[in-house]
Motif scaffolding. Structure first.
Motif, PDB file in Angstrom:
ATOM      1  N   PHE A   5       0.844  -1.133   0.069  1.00  0.00           N
ATOM      2  CA  PHE A   5       0.082   0.067  -0.021  1.00  0.00           C
ATOM      3  C   PHE A   5       0.787   1.393   0.038  1.00  0.00           C
ATOM      4  N   LYS A   6       2.073   1.367   0.763  1.00  0.00           N
ATOM      5  CA  LYS A   6       2.905   2.387   0.644  1.00  0.00           C
ATOM      6  C   LYS A   6       3.513   2.590  -0.549  1.00  0.00           C
ATOM      7  N   GLN A   7       3.876   1.562  -1.173  1.00  0.00           N
ATOM      8  CA  GLN A   7       4.358   1.595  -2.541  1.00  0.00           C
ATOM      9  C   GLN A   7       3.428   2.078  -3.736  1.00  0.00           C
ATOM     10  N   ILE A   8       2.181   1.805  -3.521  1.00  0.00           N
ATOM     11  CA  ILE A   8       1.165   2.233  -4.430  1.00  0.00           C
ATOM     12  C   ILE A   8       0.690   3.639  -3.971  1.00  0.00           C
ATOM     13  N   LEU A   9       1.083   4.297  -2.825  1.00  0.00           N
ATOM     14  CA  LEU A   9       0.658   5.592  -2.364  1.00  0.00           C
ATOM     15  C   LEU A   9       1.787   6.562  -3.191  1.00  0.00           C
ATOM     16  N   MET A  10       2.920   6.017  -3.187  1.00  0.00           N
ATOM     17  CA  MET A  10       3.842   6.889  -4.021  1.00  0.00           C
ATOM     18  C   MET A  10       3.625   6.706  -5.594  1.00  0.00           C
ATOM     19  N   VAL A  11       3.119   5.810  -6.087  1.00  0.00           N
ATOM     20  CA  VAL A  11       2.750   5.769  -7.598  1.00  0.00           C
ATOM     21  C   VAL A  11       1.428   6.607  -7.636  1.00  0.00           C
ATOM     22  N   ALA A  12       0.890   6.848  -6.422  1.00  0.00           N
ATOM     23  CA  ALA A  12      -0.526   7.683  -6.423  1.00  0.00           C
ATOM     24  C   ALA A  12      -0.359   9.319  -6.403  1.00  0.00           C
ATOM     25  N   GLY A  13       1.235   9.638  -6.345  1.00  0.00           N
ATOM     26  CA  GLY A  13       1.232  10.858  -6.174  1.00  0.00           C
ATOM     27  C   GLY A  13       1.802  11.435  -4.867  1.00  0.00           C
ATOM     28  N   PHE A  14       1.591  10.745  -3.658  1.00  0.00           N
ATOM     29  CA  PHE A  14       1.936  11.413  -2.451  1.00  0.00           C
ATOM     30  C   PHE A  14       3.394  11.358  -2.284  1.00  0.00           C
ATOM     31  N   ASP A  15       3.907  12.601  -1.771  1.00  0.00           N
ATOM     32  CA  ASP A  15       5.235  12.534  -1.704  1.00  0.00           C
ATOM     33  C   ASP A  15       6.061  11.968  -0.839  1.00  0.00           C
ATOM     34  N   ARG A  16       5.772  12.133   0.558  1.00  0.00           N
ATOM     35  CA  ARG A  16       5.925  11.559   1.629  1.00  0.00           C
ATOM     36  C   ARG A  16       5.179  10.973   2.645  1.00  0.00           C
TER      37      ARG A  16
END
Lengths: 589, 589
Positions: B200-211
């Motif tokens: 999920f955290k990797q997907i969040l990076m793909v989703a444009g969240f920066d940190r």
């Protein structure tokens, strides 16, 4: 990897070399001159790759820029300069970056959908990472983060202690909605996921913690309504040595301060209303005070009529006859009135009587004939109806009438544009302690079985259970119950008496709640608390109807995660390890 | 209910009337003169109920005070005055409160145990609320709260976005340790509780969240070692557009600042060490640098000997022969040396060779006879052994020798008082990408299957898989792995290649991780992160060996909550609703 954020490049950087990372939002190749809108979480800036006579490697930069596709991941180094044609729509619109180097860090394949195509929710959820990447979803999720940060900061500053309670817990009384987790080390036994940390937070007060909070994940396994999730997040709070007013004042300050910080709005002091008053005036225990309409009881005005539907219930214990006046409602057509009747029927109405007064004062009402002329005029006057209004009437059991008349009030508020803008919070207090369940022929708790009654005396509670009032309270905002809590029972004898009234025998109470009864025996201070629905408050703040918009990876109403495919079948060998099997299907043929 | 906290009553309040709430810590009735030590979360203050001629109701106050029992919940109103006999051991020792009113808010029954009786852990866990009420446990839990608050404050101030990921997720590859949750709406299907929010955290990076960060609950269903819990808490972080150094520098600053804030210690810049160096010098990938002892390789020094155990492994690929010198170790008796051998055996040693040099330089060694005199002297010189020392030797497969010699190093450090006080952090980097599993005849991932290799080229990775180094890293503190992370694979082709090397076929990969592979296809930025063990760090800060001391409601090593009795049997009807049954027991008779 980067020196600045795309969305923060500004005129102060003109002449400087910057390295930026982001997604190619738009790329235009004008033949030897390329523009790329590069986007990161802060915003968008324009990149230019242009011919520059004598600049080494410039042709390669243009070629690299020309090859860029939609949503490719790029790193760009270049010099900031003032833009010739200013773009007033974006904060970086005064400047652009003239690229010296364009690296493609990852290629994006053609996307399955584009946000501007207004795709359906199913495809948005399947490719949730693309949906979340849109500026609108980024803004909504950031609102949630701001809310949670503001809540924590406020509570941390006031000595509330953030304590985690278990997710693998014991099955609770409302076991029907428990998620079960088979235990590997204990054959045939199960953990349950908590519907709330209720018992743990009470135990923490007995354990000497003074003020507790937790942003807690809770679980409820039930058919999903549009507005529910299997797992949801609540701000859970508990206080030792308090009365209800202490809890209410503190949490009202919290909500007021957090709305000021996140939304820049001033909620002011919250009005307070008993449950009885809320039901009487608004037909709801979570009235939307943005709508100025109110219900008016008309028992006295209809008792002399010949309309049996009214006279059967007027002045009767447990019955209710009331009216809702809608200013300007005379404009409703016969078909629209039927729609109101159908709406009321969904909430249990058997029919919908009305009086319509045309703009010229002409009366149109199927019930007028049941009234003497004078009595009819008195009824119209009592509800304050004037020319151009319509008045709906409800008669029947008190709870049912309140329900459907409350629903009509909300519908009329929306249909007639009578919903005031802004925020209308309030406290609802003095809830009934019990509801009588006709089917089961026993009491059920209106809040939960740990809520203290207003009376301290056990015999008094037993003698007057039907009318007993609890020390529970709800915080309501714009028609949403955003928080609810109570002072808890802190004496074991009272807790046992309440269990008994709820039909939970001594043996069952001991089996299920023995540890709580034990804890109350060994020095339990008076305590109480409240829990707030974080998902709902975040949705209200973000201006969206759906809590799914403020949850990163929500499930659908059919309890699935469309992105990962959960839930899914599991190999039987894996089930064997935790000592369960899928149950053979029972066929009804 | 109260005006002040017990533990904060001080000389500034002398002469004032205060109302206090708390537990009766000690109550002494001296016959018409009663003393009560009243305790709340802030501390203790002395209450006096004494005769005061002419004061109305005074007899009742004394009677109420005389009736007070241990751990009763009280509310006391009285006047603060200077104490005659100062109690220097408590902060409120200069004052006492002369009671005007003593109310018993709740009576406590005789407790099942008293803290000073040093009860066993089982009874402490059964009555957890009594255990937590002790000042020692209050202090430990408060340390945890301070840690978590400091972590959040630091991250919030730096733009990290706190995002919740689901608890009801899809089964993962290490499915053997998944907790399973039957789905009510999907017969025969299951959710799994997350072992970490990794995907999920990797997907969040793909989703444009920066940190991103989250203080996340994680679950692992495995036999519990003393130091493990079924559910545990990690600080989970992920960064987009970064290299490993960005992640390391940021998280090192975080840990340094948080230790300064919570513990008032200065950790300084963390040393960095490759995995190979850590194994060579300390026989561990999480070396405790507080112990000055180091392993010394002696392949060259033993090759010419006649000791087959050494010569079989010296200079051999995959073998290791090394020594551990313990200054002052010559004091070990034969029996103690046997204990060291037994300890090494637990980690796979087949025997334990040694050289003992007495204080007068006399050699005692079962292996001396295998060496020429000069070669023996050279060996002793190489390991730096002097009079009074003992040197242990290990020979065998590299990993096994490192393991047991590393274990001996820790034991010797403790036994000989060679563990420096204070805090010794370090980074361990350049981990192997894969381990070869002899039994399964395939590679397994040393971190997890999403960790990026140091090389970018897929063919290179395939050709050199056995020696490939990953972009993973661990943060180690005093011999504990407190954090671990990596740069992740962000290109779908590399991710597929790594799955393949791990024996996960294309079809299996698609079924289990199709959504990740999809996400990598649609614009995944380079990204990486780290996760910290919050329970362990809290335990280190609180100065306790057991993480159970910093978890409010822990489970036992047999996976039970002794307070609530979870897990527990569930009625069959309830299991039927979620479409599972307890599996009939397979009898082996």
């Amino acid at each position: 990897m980067r020196t600045h954020f795309c969305g923060l490049v500004n005129e102060a950087l003109i002449g400087q070399t910057v390295t930026l990372c982001g997604w190619a939002d738009v790329a235009r190749d004008l033949g030897g001159l390329c523009f790329i809108d590069l986007r990161d979480h802060e915003g968008i800036v324009q990149i230019v790759a242009e011919p520059a006579p004598g600049v080494e490697g410039n042709a390669e930069v243009i070629a690299a820029a020309a090859a860029v596709g939609y949503e490719d991941c790029l790193r760009v180094t270049g010099v900031v300069r003032r833009r010739e044609s200013v773009n007033a729509r974006i904060p970086t619109g005064q400047v652009e970056v003239v690229a010296h180097k364009v690296e493609r860090l990852n290629k994006a394949e053609p996307l399955p959908f584009h946000a501007h195509e207004n795709p359906g929710e199913d495809i948005r959820l399947k490719y949730r990472y693309l949906d979340l990447r849109t500026p609108d979803m980024q803004r909504k999720m950031r609102t949630r983060t701001k809310l949670v940060q503001a809540l924590r900061r406020w509570l941390d500053a006031r000595g509330f202690q953030d304590i985690e309670t278990p997710i693998l817990t014991k099955a609770t009384p409302e076991g029907a909605r428990d998620f079960l987790v088979p235990a590997r080390m204990h054959e045939g036994e199960f953990y349950a996921l908590p519907q709330s940390p209720q018992l743990f937070k009470q135990i923490l007060m007995v354990a000497g913690f003074d003020r507790y909070y937790q942003i807690a994940r809770c679980f409820r396994d039930e058919a999903l309504r549009a507005d529910r999730q299997l797992e949801f997040t609540q701000l859970d709070m508990e206080f030792a040595w308090v009365t209800e007013r202490d809890v209410q004042d503190t949490s009202e300050s919290l909500v007021r301060d957090v709305f000021r910080e996140v939304m820049q709005v001033e909620l002011g002091e919250f009005p307070r209303m008993t449950w009885s008053e809320a039901m009487r005036r608004f037909g709801s225990d979570k009235p939307d005070l943005r709508i100025a309409l109110e219900l008016v009881d008309v028992d006295a005005q209809v008792e002399g009529s010949e309309f049996k539907v009214f006279t059967d219930w007027a002045g009767v214990d447990g019955g209710r006859v009331c009216a809702l006046r809608i200013p300007g409602g005379a404009s409703l057509s016969r078909k629209q009135i039927d729609e109101y009747a159908a709406h009321a029927a969904k909430y249990g109405a058997k029919g919908l009587a009305y009086i319509k007064l045309s703009d010229s004062g002409e009366v149109s009402s199927p019930i007028a004939k049941f009234f003497a002329e004078e009595a009819f005029a008195a009824l119209v006057a009592h509800v304050g109806a004037g020319n151009g209004d319509i008045v709906f009437f409800g008669a029947g059991p008190h709870a049912t009438v309140s329900d459907f008349m409350g629903a009509l009030r909300l519908k009329a508020g929306k249909d007639f544009g009578l919903v005031e803008a802004g925020w209308k919070p309030l406290w609802v207090t003095d809830f009934p302690m019990f509801e009588w369940d006709e089917e089961a022929q026993r009491y059920v708790a209106l809040h939960h079985p740990f809520t203290a009654p207003a009376v301290d005396d056990i015999d008094d509670l037993r003698a007057n259970a039907r009318t007993a009032v609890s020390r529970g309270y709800d915080m309501v905002l714009n028609g949403n119950e955003i928080g609810g809590g109570s002072i808890r029972i802190h004496r074991p004898a009272m807790q046992s008496a309440v269990f008994e009234l709820l039909g939970i025998g001594a043996e069952e109470a001991e089996a299920k709640f023995g540890f709580l009864l034990d804890a109350l025996r060994y020095g339990a201070p008076p305590h109480g608390g409240i829990a707030f629905g974080v998902d709902r408050i975040a949705a209200l703040m973000a201006g969206t109807e759906s809590i799914r918009d403020v949850i990163a990876f929500p499930k659908t109403t059919s309890a699935q995660c469309l992105m990962t495919g959960a839930p899914s079948p599991v190999p039987d060998a894996q089930l064997a390890e935790v000592h369960v099997a899928v149950r053979p299907r029972v066929r009804n043929d």
